[in-house]
Enzyme design. Structure first.
Site, PDB file in Angstrom:
ATOM      1  CG  ASN A  37      -1.967  -1.087   1.184  1.00 35.32           C
ATOM      2  OD1 ASN A  37      -2.921  -1.040   0.415  1.00 35.32           O
ATOM      3  ND2 ASN A  37      -1.774  -2.104   2.023  1.00 35.32           N
ATOM      4  N   PRO A  68      -7.503  13.100  11.352  1.00 36.23           N
ATOM      5  CG  PRO A  68      -7.469  11.062  12.477  1.00 36.23           C
ATOM      6  CD  PRO A  68      -6.592  12.215  12.089  1.00 36.23           C
ATOM      7  CD1 TRP A  82       0.923  36.368  13.031  1.00 29.41           C
ATOM      8  CD2 TRP A  82       0.350  34.263  13.528  1.00 29.41           C
ATOM      9  NE1 TRP A  82       2.048  35.739  13.503  1.00 29.41           N
ATOM     10  CE2 TRP A  82       1.722  34.444  13.827  1.00 29.41           C
ATOM     11  CE3 TRP A  82      -0.231  33.015  13.748  1.00 29.41           C
ATOM     12  CZ2 TRP A  82       2.524  33.415  14.331  1.00 29.41           C
ATOM     13  CZ3 TRP A  82       0.563  32.001  14.261  1.00 29.41           C
ATOM     14  CH2 TRP A  82       1.925  32.201  14.548  1.00 29.41           C
ATOM     15  CG  ASP A  93      -8.949   9.057  -0.318  1.00 30.21           C
ATOM     16  OD1 ASP A  93     -10.003   9.722  -0.244  1.00 30.21           O
ATOM     17  OD2 ASP A  93      -8.551   8.495  -1.355  1.00 30.21           O
ATOM     18  CB  VAL A 309       0.431   5.453  15.323  1.00 29.98           C
ATOM     19  CG1 VAL A 309       1.443   5.255  16.453  1.00 29.98           C
ATOM     20  CG2 VAL A 309      -0.720   6.332  15.806  1.00 29.98           C
ATOM     21  CG  LEU A 310       2.437   1.102  12.657  1.00 25.90           C
ATOM     22  CD1 LEU A 310       2.056  -0.084  11.774  1.00 25.90           C
ATOM     23  CD2 LEU A 310       3.404   0.653  13.745  1.00 25.90           C
ATOM     24  CG  ASP A 332      12.325   5.685  28.530  1.00 22.89           C
ATOM     25  OD1 ASP A 332      13.066   5.372  29.470  1.00 22.89           O
ATOM     26  OD2 ASP A 332      11.172   6.137  28.678  1.00 22.89           O
ATOM     27  CD  GLU A 387      14.004   1.971  30.845  1.00 20.28           C
ATOM     28  OE1 GLU A 387      14.236   2.478  31.954  1.00 20.28           O
ATOM     29  OE2 GLU A 387      12.999   2.260  30.175  1.00 20.28           O
TER      30      GLU A 387
END
Length: 635
Positions: A37, A68, A82, A93, A309-310, A332, A387
């Site tokens: 994809n 989203p 501004w 999309d 997020v990935l 961490d 860790e």
């Protein structure tokens, strides 16, 4: 059939293999989906070059965000007076938004370097939210202001690297560092100070790797960098992005590998200058509801199953490697990532049901596998360290085996053991067998970073080894002109012995937190309301080792010679030590590693002459490097 293996053990082995297969299957499914994809992991993880605000060669500016939950998205700032609505993004999309701003008539960028920006989000309830882009490269908190400002970073001439990264190290000797406290002065120190004043010290001490903490931008200085607000921005409180690039480049010129202490386990709850509620919703980058908040850290928890997020986290790792020149990461809070309970209130016993049950967050583990696979595939010279206090099996085995893919894990039980011994036991009650067990108790074929203490033990509320051993006498009896009291004499000798036996027996790498090598007095406490914003304890007094009238120099020299000896013989890259003696009444530990014989006498008052120990190869064993012995054992 497995000869000599019980039915119960067979079930465990089968369960482990099945679980590793399942984890690899999920990893492979995600990786293949990215290939199908997004055109491959290489393209997917380069998203830092298209998301946020990026300048084209022709002077135009391309802007892209993932929001989203937004009804509309706009870009505003100095460049348009501004005006919150003059530059709307176009909806794409999957919750993405894009904007292209053509170059000016003069051919220059319409968004000048150093100008302030904001992303304007129209939330679902109609409210206008002024946000910093999650992909912002530079954010600054100006004097008198509470929140950070997003400043467009696109200098006409950026820093150009002059030196190649060192080759992947076999023996890893890590100097854990914090730029802001790396000065005796009561202020926030700079990247420049670290480059020209601290790096030479690290090199001279024989460390070949530094681990930089608190680099990812964090609004709250006292969080030690673990409440990240801007993941793609190097902290501006120490200087500019180019200053950090120079620091890393100069370290490389000295043959020093540079690791980033990366925080992908959670994020700050700040919304005005952080990721939280970026699009006006409770979720976006995080789980919604209670699952999205860490109840101890009071921070937000990523949704590792989310595609964007990935993209965000993988691109973040790649940006730090390719843009700044980092040579790898110390991840961490891995324990918090691995389990749905985040390890809270959990004492891991080693029972395999704790690691292969429903409590494991498979999406988080899959992300870690993807991250290590990407780093190893694109930058095989890079190093990753986990860790993890839980002891998750196979975390440091290759992804192809169903493992987590890390190169090393921290041996977190070792510093806890030393603290427990010093706090609770008399010298004559030290248990040699228990010490050896703790130092050698590690998973087969997984590499460990051993350490006697790290930044955790230096924080306010805790004590460093030196302070536990010598306490108040460090204020009065560290001068060479004062009598060598029993407390100082014992403290200096045990400080050396604890560090040497940890270095030689405890793992496949070694770590020390800055200043602890010379027994830095007192504790570490960042400026905050509770201490009247004082910098007194937020500094490292390197001047103590430069004063030849103070005994700190003896500990500093011992640490240097210990590292130099490892550099010569390479015990960290050698197979684990063979322990030949752990004698309880004599308080003696003896072992062989890398062709060397190590003998430690922990007895508080007994010395031994013509002491016999077993060795693998018969013959005469001369003392190595007499200057090493004379310089240190006589001090």
């Amino acid at each position: 059939a497995l000869t000599g293996v019980s039915r119960g053990q067979c079930k465990i082995i089968t369960s482990i293999k099945f679980d590793c297969v399942c984890k690899y299957a999920l990893f492979y499914k995600r990786l293949k989906s990215i290939d199908d994809n997004e055109g491959g992991l290489n393209k997917f993880s380069k998203s830092y070059k298209s998301f946020g605000v990026n300048q084209f060669v022709d002077g135009g500016v391309y802007c892209k965000e993932w929001a989203p939950g937004a009804e509309a998205v706009f870009l505003t700032g100095d460049f348009n007076g501004w005006n919150p609505f003059s530059h709307p993004y176009k909806k794409m999309d999957y919750g993405k938004w894009e904007l292209f701003i053509p170059p000016g008539q003069d051919g220059f960028s319409p968004v000048p370097h150093g100008s302030k920006l904001k992303v304007v989000i129209r939330a679902q309830n109609g409210e206008l939210l002024y946000r910093i882009s999650p992909w912002a490269r530079y954010v600054v908190r100006y004097e008198g202001k509470v929140n950070y400002d997003w400043v467009h970073w696109d200098p006409p001439q950026t820093y150009i690297r002059k030196h190649r990264s060192p080759k992947k190290l076999k023996s890893l000797r890590i100097y854990e560092s914090h730029v802001g406290i790396a000065s005796p002065e009561g202020k926030i120190a700079s990247y420049k100070n670290f480059t020209f004043n601290v790096l030479p010290r690290i090199r001279d001490l024989g460390y070949n790797c530094i681990q930089l903490m608190a680099v990812m931008e964090h609004a709250y200085y006292a969080s030690f960098g673990y409440q990240v607000t801007s993941f793609f921005a190097a902290s501006s409180r120490y200087g500019t992005p180019d200053d950090l690039k120079e620091l890393i480049d100069v370290a490389h010129s000295m043959g020093i590998t540079v690791l980033l202490d990366v925080v992908h386990s959670h994020a700050s709850k700040n919304s005005e200058d952080g990721l939280n509620k970026f699009d006006g919703t409770d979720s976006c980058f995080f789980h919604s509801g209670s699952r999205g908040t860490h109840r101890i850290w009071d921070s937000r928890l990523f949704d590792y199953a989310n595609w964007e997020v990935l993209r965000f986290l993988l691109s973040n790792l790649r940006m730090w490697i390719e843009d700044y020149g980092f040579d790898g990461f110390r991840f961490d809070g891995v324990t918090s990532m691995l389990y749905h309970n985040h390890g809270i209130g959990k004492e891991f016993s080693g029972d395999y049901n704790e690691y292969f049950g429903l409590d494991v967050d498979e999406d988080a583990l899959c992300y870690l596998m993807l991250a290590n696979h990407m780093i190893n595939f694109l930058h095989p010279e890079c190093i990753t360290i986990a860790e993890d206090v839980s002891g998750m099996p196979a975390l440091c085995r290759p992804v192809a085996e169903g493992g987590g893919g890390f190169d090393y894990r921290l041996a977190m039980a070792i510093p806890d053991k030393w603290i427990k011994i010093i706090k609770e036991l008399k010298d004559e009650d030290w248990n040699m067998g228990n010490i050896v067990y703790t130092l050698t108790n590690r998973r087969c074929d997984e590499k460990y970073i051993a350490y006697a203490e790290s930044h955790d033990q230096a924080l306010v509320g805790d004590k460093t080894l030196a302070f536990r051993l010598m306490d108040a006498e460090m204020y009065t009896n560290m001068s060479v002109f004062t009598p060598l009291t029993p407390v100082i004499d014992r403290g200096i000798q045990l400080h050396k012995m604890i560090r040497l036996i940890t270095h030689t027996l405890g793992g496949d790498g070694y770590l020390n937190f800055m200043g602890n090598e010379f027994g830095h007095p007192e504790w570490l406490d960042f400026p905050r309301k509770g201490n009247n914003e004082s910098f007194h304890y937020a500094r490292r007094q390197f001047n103590l080792t430069d004063d030849h009238l103070l005994r700190y120099k003896f500990l500093n020299e011992f640490d240097r010679d210990m590292n130099k000896l490892e550099e010569k013989f390479g015990w960290l890259a050698s197979p684990p030590a063979y322990v030949t003696e752990k004698h309880e009444s004599n308080k003696v530990i003896a072992f062989e590693r890398a062709g060397l014989l190590f003998i430690f006498n922990f007895h508080p008052y007994e010395s031994y002459v013509d002491y016999r120990v077993g060795v693998e190869v018969p013959g005469k064993y001369p003392f190595l490097t007499l200057s090493f012995l004379q310089r240190n054992l006589l001090n």
